[in-house]
Write a protein that holds these residues in place. Structure first.
Motif, PDB file in Angstrom:
ATOM      1  N   LEU A 218      59.145 -28.033  19.401  1.00 28.48           N
ATOM      2  CA  LEU A 218      60.516 -28.491  19.574  1.00 28.48           C
ATOM      3  C   LEU A 218      60.582 -30.018  19.618  1.00 28.48           C
ATOM      4  O   LEU A 218      59.565 -30.694  19.785  1.00 28.48           O
ATOM      5  CB  LEU A 218      61.112 -27.905  20.851  1.00 28.48           C
ATOM      6  CG  LEU A 218      61.125 -26.380  20.958  1.00 28.48           C
ATOM      7  CD1 LEU A 218      61.697 -25.946  22.306  1.00 28.48           C
ATOM      8  CD2 LEU A 218      61.929 -25.768  19.821  1.00 28.48           C
ATOM      9  N   ALA A 219      61.774 -30.556  19.498  1.00 24.98           N
ATOM     10  CA  ALA A 219      61.970 -32.000  19.575  1.00 24.98           C
ATOM     11  C   ALA A 219      61.623 -32.502  20.967  1.00 24.98           C
ATOM     12  O   ALA A 219      61.821 -31.798  21.969  1.00 24.98           O
ATOM     13  CB  ALA A 219      63.416 -32.352  19.229  1.00 24.98           C
ATOM     14  N   ALA A 220      61.093 -33.709  21.043  1.00 25.59           N
ATOM     15  CA  ALA A 220      60.726 -34.308  22.326  1.00 25.59           C
ATOM     16  C   ALA A 220      61.955 -34.453  23.213  1.00 25.59           C
ATOM     17  O   ALA A 220      63.040 -34.795  22.753  1.00 25.59           O
ATOM     18  CB  ALA A 220      60.067 -35.660  22.102  1.00 25.59           C
ATOM     19  N   ARG A 221      61.767 -34.192  24.505  1.00 27.51           N
ATOM     20  CA  ARG A 221      62.855 -34.352  25.463  1.00 27.51           C
ATOM     21  C   ARG A 221      62.446 -35.402  26.489  1.00 27.51           C
ATOM     22  O   ARG A 221      61.854 -36.418  26.126  1.00 27.51           O
ATOM     23  CB  ARG A 221      63.198 -32.997  26.075  1.00 27.51           C
ATOM     24  CG  ARG A 221      63.684 -31.995  25.003  1.00 27.51           C
ATOM     25  CD  ARG A 221      64.168 -30.684  25.586  1.00 27.51           C
ATOM     26  NE  ARG A 221      64.509 -29.762  24.513  1.00 27.51           N
ATOM     27  CZ  ARG A 221      65.703 -29.197  24.344  1.00 27.51           C
ATOM     28  NH1 ARG A 221      66.693 -29.470  25.168  1.00 27.51           N
ATOM     29  NH2 ARG A 221      65.937 -28.355  23.360  1.00 27.51           N
ATOM     30  N   ALA A 222      62.739 -35.194  27.738  1.00 25.42           N
ATOM     31  CA  ALA A 222      62.459 -36.215  28.766  1.00 25.42           C
ATOM     32  C   ALA A 222      61.000 -36.139  29.207  1.00 25.42           C
ATOM     33  O   ALA A 222      60.702 -35.933  30.372  1.00 25.42           O
ATOM     34  CB  ALA A 222      63.387 -36.026  29.956  1.00 25.42           C
ATOM     35  N   SER A 223      60.089 -36.312  28.264  1.00 29.09           N
ATOM     36  CA  SER A 223      58.655 -36.275  28.535  1.00 29.09           C
ATOM     37  C   SER A 223      57.948 -36.877  27.340  1.00 29.09           C
ATOM     38  O   SER A 223      58.541 -37.013  26.257  1.00 29.09           O
ATOM     39  CB  SER A 223      58.186 -34.825  28.754  1.00 29.09           C
ATOM     40  OG  SER A 223      56.772 -34.746  28.781  1.00 29.09           O
ATOM     41  N   ASP A 224      56.679 -37.246  27.517  1.00 25.53           N
ATOM     42  CA  ASP A 224      55.900 -37.731  26.379  1.00 25.53           C
ATOM     43  C   ASP A 224      55.291 -36.568  25.603  1.00 25.53           C
ATOM     44  O   ASP A 224      54.580 -36.783  24.616  1.00 25.53           O
ATOM     45  CB  ASP A 224      54.816 -38.719  26.821  1.00 25.53           C
ATOM     46  CG  ASP A 224      53.931 -38.177  27.936  1.00 25.53           C
ATOM     47  OD1 ASP A 224      54.103 -37.000  28.305  1.00 25.53           O
ATOM     48  OD2 ASP A 224      53.079 -38.932  28.431  1.00 25.53           O
ATOM     49  N   HIS A 225      55.580 -35.333  26.032  1.00 27.07           N
ATOM     50  CA  HIS A 225      55.128 -34.132  25.329  1.00 27.07           C
ATOM     51  C   HIS A 225      56.310 -33.392  24.721  1.00 27.07           C
ATOM     52  O   HIS A 225      57.384 -33.314  25.322  1.00 27.07           O
ATOM     53  CB  HIS A 225      54.424 -33.173  26.295  1.00 27.07           C
ATOM     54  CG  HIS A 225      53.025 -33.558  26.625  1.00 27.07           C
ATOM     55  ND1 HIS A 225      51.927 -33.021  25.997  1.00 27.07           N
ATOM     56  CD2 HIS A 225      52.542 -34.445  27.525  1.00 27.07           C
ATOM     57  CE1 HIS A 225      50.828 -33.551  26.493  1.00 27.07           C
ATOM     58  NE2 HIS A 225      51.174 -34.420  27.438  1.00 27.07           N
ATOM     59  N   ASN A 226      56.095 -32.791  23.561  1.00 24.99           N
ATOM     60  CA  ASN A 226      57.073 -31.893  22.970  1.00 24.99           C
ATOM     61  C   ASN A 226      56.893 -30.495  23.547  1.00 24.99           C
ATOM     62  O   ASN A 226      55.763 -30.047  23.735  1.00 24.99           O
ATOM     63  CB  ASN A 226      56.898 -31.801  21.455  1.00 24.99           C
ATOM     64  CG  ASN A 226      57.193 -33.094  20.750  1.00 24.99           C
ATOM     65  OD1 ASN A 226      56.552 -34.092  21.022  1.00 24.99           O
ATOM     66  ND2 ASN A 226      58.127 -33.080  19.825  1.00 24.99           N
ATOM     67  N   PRO A 227      57.979 -29.776  23.804  1.00 23.62           N
ATOM     68  CA  PRO A 227      57.854 -28.380  24.220  1.00 23.62           C
ATOM     69  C   PRO A 227      57.358 -27.522  23.054  1.00 23.62           C
ATOM     70  O   PRO A 227      57.567 -27.851  21.887  1.00 23.62           O
ATOM     71  CB  PRO A 227      59.285 -27.995  24.609  1.00 23.62           C
ATOM     72  CG  PRO A 227      60.018 -29.292  24.760  1.00 23.62           C
ATOM     73  CD  PRO A 227      59.371 -30.238  23.810  1.00 23.62           C
ATOM     74  N   ILE A 228      56.704 -26.397  23.384  1.00 21.85           N
ATOM     75  CA  ILE A 228      56.240 -25.437  22.396  1.00 21.85           C
ATOM     76  C   ILE A 228      57.014 -24.138  22.587  1.00 21.85           C
ATOM     77  O   ILE A 228      57.102 -23.609  23.703  1.00 21.85           O
ATOM     78  CB  ILE A 228      54.732 -25.144  22.558  1.00 21.85           C
ATOM     79  CG1 ILE A 228      53.922 -26.431  22.424  1.00 21.85           C
ATOM     80  CG2 ILE A 228      54.273 -24.112  21.532  1.00 21.85           C
ATOM     81  CD1 ILE A 228      53.930 -27.038  21.052  1.00 21.85           C
ATOM     82  N   TYR A 229      57.571 -23.624  21.493  1.00 21.47           N
ATOM     83  CA  TYR A 229      58.361 -22.389  21.543  1.00 21.47           C
ATOM     84  C   TYR A 229      57.635 -21.303  20.748  1.00 21.47           C
ATOM     85  O   TYR A 229      57.276 -21.509  19.585  1.00 21.47           O
ATOM     86  CB  TYR A 229      59.748 -22.638  20.948  1.00 21.47           C
ATOM     87  CG  TYR A 229      60.606 -21.404  20.792  1.00 21.47           C
ATOM     88  CD1 TYR A 229      61.042 -20.690  21.903  1.00 21.47           C
ATOM     89  CD2 TYR A 229      61.008 -20.973  19.527  1.00 21.47           C
ATOM     90  CE1 TYR A 229      61.851 -19.569  21.759  1.00 21.47           C
ATOM     91  CE2 TYR A 229      61.820 -19.854  19.374  1.00 21.47           C
ATOM     92  CZ  TYR A 229      62.229 -19.158  20.492  1.00 21.47           C
ATOM     93  OH  TYR A 229      63.025 -18.047  20.356  1.00 21.47           O
ATOM     94  N   VAL A 230      57.405 -20.161  21.383  1.00 24.90           N
ATOM     95  CA  VAL A 230      56.746 -19.033  20.730  1.00 24.90           C
ATOM     96  C   VAL A 230      57.740 -17.887  20.627  1.00 24.90           C
ATOM     97  O   VAL A 230      58.195 -17.354  21.638  1.00 24.90           O
ATOM     98  CB  VAL A 230      55.514 -18.560  21.520  1.00 24.90           C
ATOM     99  CG1 VAL A 230      54.769 -17.468  20.734  1.00 24.90           C
ATOM    100  CG2 VAL A 230      54.583 -19.717  21.837  1.00 24.90           C
ATOM    101  N   SER A 231      58.105 -17.531  19.401  1.00 25.46           N
ATOM    102  CA  SER A 231      58.995 -16.395  19.177  1.00 25.46           C
ATOM    103  C   SER A 231      58.152 -15.198  18.777  1.00 25.46           C
ATOM    104  O   SER A 231      57.449 -15.238  17.769  1.00 25.46           O
ATOM    105  CB  SER A 231      60.005 -16.721  18.069  1.00 25.46           C
ATOM    106  OG  SER A 231      60.741 -15.571  17.719  1.00 25.46           O
ATOM    107  N   PHE A 232      58.190 -14.129  19.559  1.00 25.41           N
ATOM    108  CA  PHE A 232      57.370 -12.963  19.245  1.00 25.41           C
ATOM    109  C   PHE A 232      57.879 -12.244  18.008  1.00 25.41           C
ATOM    110  O   PHE A 232      57.143 -11.475  17.390  1.00 25.41           O
ATOM    111  CB  PHE A 232      57.350 -12.000  20.430  1.00 25.41           C
ATOM    112  CG  PHE A 232      56.686 -12.571  21.668  1.00 25.41           C
ATOM    113  CD1 PHE A 232      56.230 -13.878  21.704  1.00 25.41           C
ATOM    114  CD2 PHE A 232      56.509 -11.795  22.802  1.00 25.41           C
ATOM    115  CE1 PHE A 232      55.622 -14.408  22.829  1.00 25.41           C
ATOM    116  CE2 PHE A 232      55.895 -12.306  23.937  1.00 25.41           C
ATOM    117  CZ  PHE A 232      55.452 -13.624  23.951  1.00 25.41           C
TER     118      PHE A 232
END
Length: 279
Positions: A218-232
């Protein structure tokens, strides 16, 4: 069903909480794994209510660093097996007719001199519940030079040690779509660095259960890391080409020293509670 994993770098910033709330509303994950929460159980319980989850397990930070949290939607679906400052291990069973599977939220040690402890921990976790296995999180390491731009090149031995850990567990990278890197030092000059530190790995049992699963950065938010999204169900945003990472097929090779290493770490207190990698 879906899952979000994010190194949020602290939940004391209202903007971070707002971004997390918006992300949960958009993606509606069944499971949410957070790292570097820097928040106690009381604050995390308030966040659980705000986000609308039923289940929550918290590993509190030590001082002003660390902290893990695993949220889930239906309380009866997940059972915590074990945990440390670097992981939360759980068994998921959606119904009586479904094969249970193991979910591990993993946070690699931010200190490169102690990262071998993390790989020993990951290898040790294979012995808990030999079922289909999905492991997600910030591993704080790259597998290849192509997963990094800027700063000095990573030492080959350091990357090889990381590659060997999932290989020992028969875990393969599920690949991803979206941004190529998941962490940035936010530099504004020649020091600017990006790396792929966050990823999703699974064994063949889990991948066979969820053949259409897909991973999106996912796009970067309020962190230096991007979130990871896993769709089953494997739903991926249009226009983004999935990328495949390293794959592992090697069989588990028993290591007599592994258990001793983990027990020693736990005896020091690593199983009771929580920096940045890119080194």
């Amino acid at each position: 069903m879906s899952l979000v994993s994010w190194n949020c770098r602290g939940l004391g910033n209202p903007r971070t909480v707002c971004d997390l709330d918006q992300m949960v509303k958009e993606k509606k994950p069944s499971f949410l794994f957070l790292m570097e929460t820097i928040s106690n159980k009381k604050r995390m319980e308030r966040l659980r209510v705000k986000l609308g989850f039923e289940g929550l397990f918290v590993v509190e930070p030590v001082g002003k660093s660390g902290g893990l949290a695993l949220f889930w939607k239906v309380a009866e679906e997940l059972e915590i097996q074990n945990y440390s400052r670097r992981h939360i291990n759980a068994i998921v069973k959606m119904s009586d007719n479904e094969v249970p599977w193991k979910l591990t939220g993993f946070y690699g040690h931010p200190d490169p001199t102690k990262r071998m402890e993390s790989w020993s921990l990951l290898s040790h976790l294979k012995f808990f519940a030999p079922v289909p296995w999905l492991c997600v999180g910030d591993f704080n390491e790259i597998a290849h030079q192509s997963e990094k731009v800027g700063a000095n090149r990573r030492r080959e031995g350091q990357m090889e040690a990381f590659q060997a850990a999932p290989e020992d567990c028969n875990l393969g990278d599920l690949g991803f779509s979206g941004p190529r890197f998941t962490w940035s030092n936010m530099g504004q000059d020649a020091s600017f660095t990006q790396e792929r530190l966050d990823r999703v790995v699974g064994n063949s049992g889990w991948c066979n259960m969820h053949k259409s699963a897909g991973v999106h950065v996912l796009a970067a938010r309020a962190s230096d890391h991007n979130p990871i999204y896993v769709s089953f169900s494997g739903i991926q945003p249009r226009g983004l080409q999935g990328r495949r990472g390293f794959k592992f097929e090697a069989s588990w090779i028993p290591d007599e020293e592994c258990g001793a290493i983990i027990r020693e770490a736990w005896d020091r207190g690593d199983n009771a509670g929580g920096g940045k990698g890119g080194q």
